[in-house]
Design a protein around this motif. Structure first.
Motif, mmCIF file in Angstrom:
data_model
loop_
_atom_site.group_PDB
_atom_site.id
_atom_site.type_symbol
_atom_site.label_atom_id
_atom_site.label_comp_id
_atom_site.label_asym_id
_atom_site.label_seq_id
_atom_site.Cartn_x
_atom_site.Cartn_y
_atom_site.Cartn_z
ATOM 1 N N THR A 55 0.803 -1.229 0.000
ATOM 2 C CA THR A 55 0.000 0.000 0.000
ATOM 3 C C THR A 55 0.835 1.277 0.000
ATOM 4 N N ALA A 56 2.068 1.203 0.477
ATOM 5 C CA ALA A 56 2.918 2.405 0.595
ATOM 6 C C ALA A 56 2.197 3.510 1.351
ATOM 7 N N ASP A 57 1.406 3.127 2.346
ATOM 8 C CA ASP A 57 0.535 4.092 3.024
ATOM 9 C C ASP A 57 1.290 5.029 3.953
ATOM 10 N N GLN A 58 2.558 4.727 4.259
ATOM 11 C CA GLN A 58 3.350 5.607 5.128
ATOM 12 C C GLN A 58 4.515 6.258 4.379
ATOM 13 N N ASP A 84 14.086 -8.764 -7.127
ATOM 14 C CA ASP A 84 12.820 -9.503 -7.227
ATOM 15 C C ASP A 84 11.972 -9.042 -8.405
ATOM 16 N N GLY A 85 12.409 -7.985 -9.103
ATOM 17 C CA GLY A 85 11.743 -7.564 -10.329
ATOM 18 C C GLY A 85 10.593 -6.600 -10.156
ATOM 19 N N PHE A 86 10.214 -6.279 -8.903
ATOM 20 C CA PHE A 86 9.101 -5.354 -8.671
ATOM 21 C C PHE A 86 9.587 -3.918 -8.787
ATOM 22 N N SER A 87 8.865 -3.103 -9.534
ATOM 23 C CA SER A 87 9.267 -1.715 -9.794
ATOM 24 C C SER A 87 8.421 -0.749 -8.982
ATOM 25 N N LEU A 88 9.085 0.230 -8.377
ATOM 26 C CA LEU A 88 8.374 1.287 -7.659
ATOM 27 C C LEU A 88 7.866 2.372 -8.595
ATOM 28 N N TYR A 89 8.194 2.270 -9.873
ATOM 29 C CA TYR A 89 7.770 3.273 -10.854
ATOM 30 C C TYR A 89 6.765 2.673 -11.824
ATOM 31 N N PRO A 103 -2.020 -2.049 -4.653
ATOM 32 C CA PRO A 103 -2.947 -1.168 -3.928
ATOM 33 C C PRO A 103 -2.413 0.249 -3.723
ATOM 34 N N ALA A 104 -1.081 0.426 -3.781
ATOM 35 C CA ALA A 104 -0.531 1.788 -3.683
ATOM 36 C C ALA A 104 -1.085 2.646 -4.807
ATOM 37 N N GLY A 105 -1.131 2.077 -6.015
ATOM 38 C CA GLY A 105 -1.738 2.764 -7.154
ATOM 39 C C GLY A 105 -1.070 4.059 -7.553
ATOM 40 N N ARG A 106 0.211 4.213 -7.212
ATOM 41 C CA ARG A 106 0.916 5.469 -7.461
ATOM 42 C C ARG A 106 2.290 5.182 -8.040
#
Length: 412
Positions: A55-58, A84-89, A103-106
């Protein structure tokens, strides 16, 4: 042989001196470091489900950037994609294994860049070259390399100018053709002033690589001096290190380095002209743990007492005894770094032995009018022979209640 003149981007990088490394991703939810999928042998079809609870809620990019700024750090390197191949962008169609599809959706890298710019911090992009998620990494390496290059092109074209790219993973296939001319050429075409760094790993500290690289790396190890004579270009050096034993957060890792050890490591880096890149591992929600935040703040307090030599000081031919060393600034000042001083005070309340008394340096041939502590301007008695270059000054102890770990004297 001549030493090459550093390019402006390298000069800026060296003057920035001290940066924050951030390892954060879906693995942070497990709290067992960034290699958890690989080390625990978690099947990828199970591991990818972590995306559904990310969620990156914090995550407050500006707050993190201000934490770095208050710590005396001038740049931040964030894991845009780890092994692990997951991108924050937002990978913009290259993959759905990214923050936009969680769920972060950003686009968390867009937020990161904006937060850095508001705080006056330079954003850098860490990006893996090793990928456990993409089947093509093992099945069709040429196709994977095009996916990697296209990913870097996205980062080059959607976030404005950035300080640099920090790659990691080529050590996983040491004999492969990584097509670095194409990868680095994409950066030079789209981000011509960006630093290019590629981590050589724990077993190849300080190793030179592709001619486009702007800095060598020292992972978890203090840097050694670089001999730049005869090099085709001037390259910088950088040590990266964890506060504890993990890059990503370890919920049960209680072995945190002390502020004293971190200050000594920073000084060891600056002694040889290298940068210090110190890592934090945010929580699952994206918040820097309180202990790590407080640790950085304390080191920042020390840096504020010694701004000029830490950021502007360059390695000197002046030599001290033991770990003591000198840095010089362009205005002609010389700064002497003194380790392991003791505290002055009554025997019933002070601990430690020795540390004060005469400190000798050689190679000091300029005329000297004073030697004083930088933190409190206390004048120190000294003897000096300009012809031989021998300087000896009387190092007083810390006032009771103080201990700077490394104390700096300035000679003028």
């Amino acid at each position: 042989m001549a030493i090459p003149v550093p390019l402006p981007r390298v000069v800026k990088f060296e003057n920035d001196a001290y940066g924050m490394f951030i390892h954060w991703g879906i693995y942070s939810q497990l709290g067992q470091g960034e290699w958890i999928q690989h080390l625990k042998g978690i099947p990828m079809d199970e591991y990818v489900k972590l995306k559904d609870s990310f969620t990156a809620d914090q995550f407050d990019a500006y707050k993190i950037a201000m934490t770095a700024k208050n710590a005396g750090m001038k740049y931040i390197v964030l894991t845009t994609r780890h092994h692990d191949g997951f991108s924050l962008y937002d990978t913009r169609g290259l993959s759905d294994f990214d923050a936009i599809h969680s769920p972060a959706g950003r686009d968390l890298i867009a937020e990161f860049v904006d937060g850095c710019r508001k705080a006056g911090i330079t954003p850098f992009f860490y990006h893996t070259t090793l990928d456990w998620y993409q089947p093509s990494f093992n099945e069709d390496f040429d196709a994977y390399l095009e996916y990697l290059r296209a990913s870097i092109e996205v980062l080059c074209t959607h976030y404005g100018p950035v300080g640099g790219f920090w790659f990691d993973g080529n050590w996983s296939k040491p004999d492969a053709d990584w097509k670095l001319d194409e990868l680095y050429g994409t950066i030079r075409r789209l981000q011509p002033e960006a630093m290019i760094i590629n981590n050589t790993g724990l077993s190849h500290l300080g190793e030179l690589g592709h001619p486009e690289l702007d800095s060598v790396t020292f992972e978890q190890g203090r840097p050694t001096p670089l001999n730049r004579e005869g090099m085709s270009k001037y390259v910088a050096a950088e040590m990266c290190q964890t506060i504890n034993g993990h890059w990503g957060i370890g919920n049960h890792d209680f072995s945190n380095k002390s502020t004293g050890e971190l200050i000594e490591n920073l000084c060891a880096c600056r002694k040889v002209g290298a940068n210090y890149l110190l890592n934090v591992g945010p929580t699952a929600g994206g918040q820097i743990p309180k202990l790590q935040e407080a640790t950085l703040e304390v080191v920042g307090d020390w840096i504020r007492l010694h701004n000029k030599p830490i950021y502007e000081g360059k390695p000197s031919l002046i030599k001290g005894q033991g770990d003591n060393f000198a840095l010089e600034t362009e205005d002609g000042r010389t700064y002497l770094f003194i380790h392991r001083l003791s505290i002055d005070g009554h025997a019933n309340v002070t601990t430690g032995d020795g540390g004060t008394g005469p400190k000798a340096f050689t190679g000091v041939h300029q005329e000297i009018s004073s030697v004083r502590w930088l933190d409190n301007n206390e004048e120190l008695s000294f003897t000096h022979d300009p012809q031989s270059g021998l300087l000896c000054f009387q190092a007083t102890g810390y006032p009771y209640g103080d201990n700077l770990v490394v104390r700096i004297a300035v000679i003028s």
